[in-house]
Design an enzyme around this catalytic site. Structure first.
Site, short mmCIF file in Angstrom:
data_model
loop_
_atom_site.label_atom_id
_atom_site.label_comp_id
_atom_site.label_asym_id
_atom_site.label_seq_id
_atom_site.Cartn_x
_atom_site.Cartn_y
_atom_site.Cartn_z
N GLY A 167 0.82 -1.20 0.00
CA GLY A 167 0.00 0.00 0.00
C GLY A 167 0.85 1.25 0.00
O GLY A 167 2.05 1.22 0.28
N CYS A 168 0.22 2.38 -0.29
CA CYS A 168 0.95 3.64 -0.38
C CYS A 168 1.44 4.12 0.98
O CYS A 168 2.63 4.40 1.15
CB CYS A 168 0.08 4.71 -1.06
SG CYS A 168 -1.58 4.88 -0.37
N TYR A 169 0.55 4.18 1.96
CA TYR A 169 0.99 4.56 3.30
C TYR A 169 2.06 3.61 3.86
O TYR A 169 3.07 4.05 4.41
CB TYR A 169 -0.20 4.59 4.26
CG TYR A 169 -1.08 5.82 4.19
CD1 TYR A 169 -0.57 7.10 4.38
CD2 TYR A 169 -2.45 5.70 3.97
CE1 TYR A 169 -1.38 8.22 4.35
CE2 TYR A 169 -3.28 6.81 3.93
CZ TYR A 169 -2.74 8.07 4.12
OH TYR A 169 -3.56 9.18 4.09
N THR A 174 4.26 1.87 2.29
CA THR A 174 5.54 2.04 1.60
C THR A 174 6.34 3.17 2.22
O THR A 174 7.51 3.01 2.59
CB THR A 174 5.32 2.30 0.10
OG1 THR A 174 4.74 1.14 -0.50
CG2 THR A 174 6.63 2.62 -0.61
#
Length: 353
Positions: free
Chosen positions: A156-158, A160
């Site tokens: 996921g973005c968060y 990462t």
């Protein structure tokens, strides 16, 4: 050896009309070893992709395909599934059974325990065997593990931004794993292309909103990876916010230092840890990254502030949520999966200003 059209790896993108899918197209159009063989959307099948995205008028495969596993198999070698959670969990097994490699950008295969997935995602988990098979593709941490595998779960973005900021200090034992607090902020593209009141212009403009406090589905993903890094369970406080910008994540993390550490010691630790990993850039002492400085790129920039007064460490980590937090990292995973240089097709500098 230069790639020819005959020996390029052919890829299909399922979910081509979401922000992640469109960003995959943007980067893959410039990838020297890849051919986009199929762009797929269950909601817009048969339409030219330029109906929704006129800026893609140069794409060679213009008409959107529907989801047909046999047709995908006839065209592609690797499939990116940039779908909402719950869709890939059902589609990926069929793609794998057909002999295709899958890089999943949804959250369906990130968590190893089905019961944890069901608790946080509120839907039935994929088969336990697939959860075990999927390799968590946080490239700078698990890069060697994705080589040659069939199923990669793109982080996921968060997570990462957060994990790249925390793992080196945690593994070295320089921070107390029971003291971690994460304050994360994202541009509204992280919510996807669908419209709702939360991302309505009049609601988000000149506003700052906290959301999903103690309930965000990225919490168990972060804790799972931190536990793997530290060798014991880790529980974090994780608060997310929407900010009125299109792209970017800033994850500001706080943890208690286990000893006295200077900022230069931290910089040296992180630079050694990420040596040879060109997409993580560590700032000089007293310099802290901003989201604009990674905009449109696959970079993660990290800075530090060690406070001898409180004994706490502050880590600031920034990424572009659509690139390093989604499509760019997925392509980085493709490169590693295929045994290519991980920077292939990803060396675009950040867009500035």
């Amino acid at each position: 050896m230069l790639a020819t059209e005959q020996n390029k790896v052919k890829v299909a993108i399922v979910g081509s009309t979401g922000y992640g899918g469109v960003e995959l197209i943007r980067f893959l159009l410039g990838h020297p070893l890849v051919e986009i063989a199929s762009v797929i959307s269950s909601s817009s099948a048969g339409e030219p992709i330029t109906v929704g995205f006129p800026h893609l008028s140069n794409i060679l495969v213009n008409s959107l395909d529907g989801v047909d596993v046999a047709e995908i198999k006839s065209k592609a070698d690797v499939v990116f599934t940039a779908t909402p959670a719950g869709v890939s969990g059902k589609l990926a097994p069929q793609l794998l059974e057909a002999g295709l490699k899958v890089i999943d950008l949804s959250g369906d295969f990130r968590l190893k325990e089905g019961a944890v997935y069901e608790q946080w995602y509120k839907r039935e988990a994929p088969a336990a065997g697939l959860l075990e098979q999927a390799v968590y593709g946080l490239c700078e941490i698990n890069g060697e593990k994705v080589r040659g595998v069939e199923l990669i779960s793109n982080p996921g973005c968060y997570p990462t931004a957060t994990l790249l900021g925390l793992i080196p200090a945690l593994q070295e034992g320089w921070i107390d794993p029971d003291s971690i607090i994460i304050d994360a902020k994202s541009g509204v593209s992280g919510a996807g292309r669908g419209t709702n009141l939360t991302t309505h212009y009049a609601e988000i403009n000149e506003n700052l909103k906290a959301y999903k406090l103690n309930k965000h589905q990225h919490i168990p993903e972060i804790e799972q990876a931190l536990a793997a890094a530290s060798g014991k369970p880790v529980t974090v406080t994780f608060t997310t916010h929407l900010v009125p910008m299109t792209r970017g994540i800033m994850s500001t993390m706080y943890a208690r230092l286990t000893g006295t550490r200077s900022e230069q010691e931290l910089i040296d630790l992180y630079r050694n840890y990420y040596e040879g990993r060109p997409f993580v850039r560590i700032r000089e002492a007293g310099k802290y990254p901003a989201t604009k400085e990674v905009y449109g790129s696959n970079y993660c920039d990290i800075g530090f502030a060690a406070d001898p007064r409180t004994g706490r460490l502050t880590i600031v980590s920034v990424i572009d949520n659509v690139v390093k937090g989604a499509a760019g990292q997925a392509i980085q995973n493709l490169n590693l999966m295929m045994g290519w240089d991980e920077t292939t097709g990803l060396t675009l500098s950040p867009v500035y200003p």
